[in-house]
Design a protein around this motif. Structure first.
Motif, mmCIF file in Angstrom:
data_model
loop_
_atom_site.group_PDB
_atom_site.id
_atom_site.type_symbol
_atom_site.label_atom_id
_atom_site.label_comp_id
_atom_site.label_asym_id
_atom_site.label_seq_id
_atom_site.Cartn_x
_atom_site.Cartn_y
_atom_site.Cartn_z
ATOM 1 N N UNK A 1 -5.842 0.965 -15.953
ATOM 2 C CA UNK A 1 -6.501 1.997 -15.497
ATOM 3 C C UNK A 1 -7.453 1.222 -14.065
ATOM 4 N N UNK A 2 -7.503 1.819 -12.975
ATOM 5 C CA UNK A 2 -8.122 1.068 -11.878
ATOM 6 C C UNK A 2 -9.170 2.287 -11.505
ATOM 7 N N UNK A 3 -10.273 1.730 -11.031
ATOM 8 C CA UNK A 3 -11.395 2.740 -10.662
ATOM 9 C C UNK A 3 -11.167 3.147 -9.184
ATOM 10 N N UNK A 4 -11.439 4.329 -9.081
ATOM 11 C CA UNK A 4 -11.271 4.845 -7.762
ATOM 12 C C UNK A 4 -11.918 4.189 -6.585
ATOM 13 N N UNK A 5 -12.998 3.719 -6.908
ATOM 14 C CA UNK A 5 -13.957 2.922 -5.965
ATOM 15 C C UNK A 5 -12.999 1.695 -5.421
ATOM 16 N N UNK A 6 -12.236 1.017 -6.273
ATOM 17 C CA UNK A 6 -11.623 -0.199 -6.029
ATOM 18 C C UNK A 6 -10.437 0.319 -4.927
ATOM 19 N N UNK A 7 -9.768 1.286 -5.587
ATOM 20 C CA UNK A 7 -8.520 1.940 -4.754
ATOM 21 C C UNK A 7 -8.995 2.237 -3.393
ATOM 22 N N UNK A 8 -10.157 2.918 -3.338
ATOM 23 C CA UNK A 8 -10.456 3.199 -1.774
ATOM 24 C C UNK A 8 -10.898 2.130 -1.027
ATOM 25 N N UNK A 9 -11.672 1.132 -1.592
ATOM 26 C CA UNK A 9 -11.913 -0.119 -0.789
ATOM 27 C C UNK A 9 -10.682 -0.759 -0.315
ATOM 28 N N UNK A 10 -9.504 -0.872 -1.070
ATOM 29 C CA UNK A 10 -8.377 -1.602 -0.852
ATOM 30 C C UNK A 10 -7.646 -0.846 0.348
ATOM 31 N N UNK A 11 -7.609 0.510 0.184
ATOM 32 C CA UNK A 11 -6.979 1.342 1.189
ATOM 33 C C UNK A 11 -7.550 1.249 2.640
ATOM 34 N N UNK A 12 -8.777 1.377 2.595
ATOM 35 C CA UNK A 12 -9.645 1.213 3.883
ATOM 36 C C UNK A 12 -9.506 -0.375 4.476
ATOM 37 N N UNK A 13 -9.275 -1.382 3.754
ATOM 38 C CA UNK A 13 -9.077 -2.804 4.180
ATOM 39 C C UNK A 13 -7.615 -2.711 4.880
ATOM 40 N N UNK A 14 -6.616 -2.359 4.077
ATOM 41 C CA UNK A 14 -5.430 -2.459 4.716
ATOM 42 C C UNK A 14 -5.369 -1.553 5.863
ATOM 43 N N UNK A 15 -5.677 -0.189 5.985
ATOM 44 C CA UNK A 15 -5.628 0.502 6.878
ATOM 45 C C UNK A 15 -6.324 -0.039 8.318
ATOM 46 N N UNK A 16 -7.513 -0.744 8.135
ATOM 47 C CA UNK A 16 -8.290 -1.511 9.142
ATOM 48 C C UNK A 16 -7.538 -2.716 9.572
ATOM 49 N N UNK A 17 -6.903 -3.558 8.813
ATOM 50 C CA UNK A 17 -6.584 -4.746 9.260
ATOM 51 C C UNK A 17 -5.210 -4.753 9.283
ATOM 52 N N UNK A 18 -4.210 -3.931 8.636
ATOM 53 C CA UNK A 18 -2.822 -3.851 8.686
ATOM 54 C C UNK A 18 -2.296 -2.550 8.767
ATOM 55 N N UNK A 19 -2.386 -1.709 9.860
ATOM 56 C CA UNK A 19 -2.088 -0.369 10.207
ATOM 57 C C UNK A 19 -0.548 -0.440 9.988
ATOM 58 N N UNK A 20 0.002 0.595 9.485
ATOM 59 C CA UNK A 20 1.121 0.968 9.473
ATOM 60 C C UNK A 20 2.225 1.343 10.765
ATOM 61 N N UNK A 21 3.452 0.897 10.692
ATOM 62 C CA UNK A 21 4.004 1.188 12.174
ATOM 63 C C UNK A 21 4.376 2.690 12.539
ATOM 64 N N UNK A 22 4.466 2.838 13.886
ATOM 65 C CA UNK A 22 5.053 4.169 14.170
ATOM 66 C C UNK A 22 4.143 5.269 13.714
ATOM 67 N N UNK A 23 4.594 6.263 13.318
ATOM 68 C CA UNK A 23 4.126 7.607 12.661
ATOM 69 C C UNK A 23 4.446 7.629 11.154
ATOM 70 N N UNK A 24 4.386 6.448 10.394
ATOM 71 C CA UNK A 24 4.488 6.456 9.145
ATOM 72 C C UNK A 24 3.249 6.581 8.431
#
Length: 312
Positions: A111-134
């Motif tokens: 089980x993973x805390x919702x806070x850790x999931x949200x922090x990870x998603x924010x980090x990836x979307x800020x530093x490594x945005x996905x390509x095109x319209x994906x």
């Protein structure tokens, strides 16, 4: 598909089994700051066992077989080499058709805390945005059934190892391992999604065109430079973004598809290894056997004999 090694608990002889709280889904817990690792063992057959977690949970089979009741009430087998993603506060219902004291089932649930999931998603979307319209990095609950890739299995094994070891810095190590696991999870989901819907996605996701071309031409030689031209990328940029999106290099993905074709061809009792080699786009039998063993942990001949044995 890569499987995880069973976790070795204390010796389970007949007398020790009598001391357990339950013989069905007996649990050992390792609690950390941002996650909790549960190792479940079941020592007798059982049906319709309910289980629920307060946070999002990733489960992986280590040993034996479960039969899961899906959300649409259908049944599917759950075996080593597979993982499941389950929403917080949603019941899962499980059958244990083959569990015995001598051959218990074993499964991990993280089980993973919702806070850790949200922090990870924010980090990836800020530093490594996905390509095109994906879209953005996100965890899809639609792709809840996962076939373990080497990277995903390795990330799960790492968080298990960190969770069970005694270390003053285990929470720090666990946070790093969690971020890696969440990334591998989303890459696995992205790869499975595009493999299912590459034709529909080709209009808005440039890599869908690449996946389609690989799948339709896996029987022959595929040049990475041709794939680069299809998406108007330089070779280094293509390799970097493809690996970031899907957790696998373009070369390894091509080989994976060729080995999948070889496995399909080997299911024909009349097939011979030499013919399958060339029909799968390889021009050297030795190379074919080496790559096949790398992906399947056995030779093509052993795979063929194993499949024929299942047919009987």
């Amino acid at each position: 598909m890569p499987t995880l090694l069973p976790y070795t608990l204390a010796s389970r002889d007949r007398s020790s089994l009598n001391k357990l709280d339950t013989l069905v889904e007996n649990r050992k817990v390792f609690t950390l700051e941002k996650c909790e690792l549960n190792i479940y063992e079941t020592f007798q057959a059982a049906e319709s066992v309910p289980l629920k977690f307060n946070d999002l949970v990733i489960t992986s089979m280590l040993r034996g077989k479960k039969r899961m009741h899906a959300r649409d009430n259908s049944l599917f087998d759950y075996v080593p080499g597979e993982s499941l993603l389950w929403q917080a506060n949603e019941w899962m219902v499980i059958d244990f058709p083959e569990a015995t004291a001598e051959a218990p089932t074993q499964c991990v649930a993280l089980t993973i805390s919702s806070g850790e999931i949200e922090e990870t998603l924010q980090f990836l979307n800020r530093r490594f945005p996905k390509v095109d319209e994906s879209g953005e990095w996100n965890i899809s609950m639609e792709e809840f059934y996962l076939l373990n890739s080497t990277d995903l299995a390795g990330a799960i094994e790492k968080i298990i190892r960190v969770s069970v070891e005694e270390s003053r810095m285990k929470d720090m190590f666990a946070e790093l391992a969690l971020r890696e696991l969440l990334l591998k999870l989303m890459q696995t989901q992205a790869r499975q999604l595009i493999e299912k819907h590459y034709k529909q996605m080709s209009a808005h996701h440039r890599f869908a065109t690449v996946i389609q071309y690989i799948k339709e031409n896996r029987h022959q030689k595929i040049l990475v430079d041709d794939l680069c031209r299809k998406v108007y990328m330089s070779r280094p940029n293509f390799f970097r973004i493809f690996k970031r999106e899907f957790g696998i290099t373009p070369v390894d993905y091509i080989l994976k598809e060729k080995i999948q074709l070889a496995k399909e061809l080997l299911e024909n009792p009349a097939a011979n290894i030499s013919t399958v080699c060339y029909q799968s786009g390889f021009n050297s039998i030795n190379h074919f056997i080496r790559i096949f063993r790398q992906f399947e942990n056995c030779t093509p001949l052993k795979y063929k004999h194993r499949h024929m044995g299942k047919g009987h």
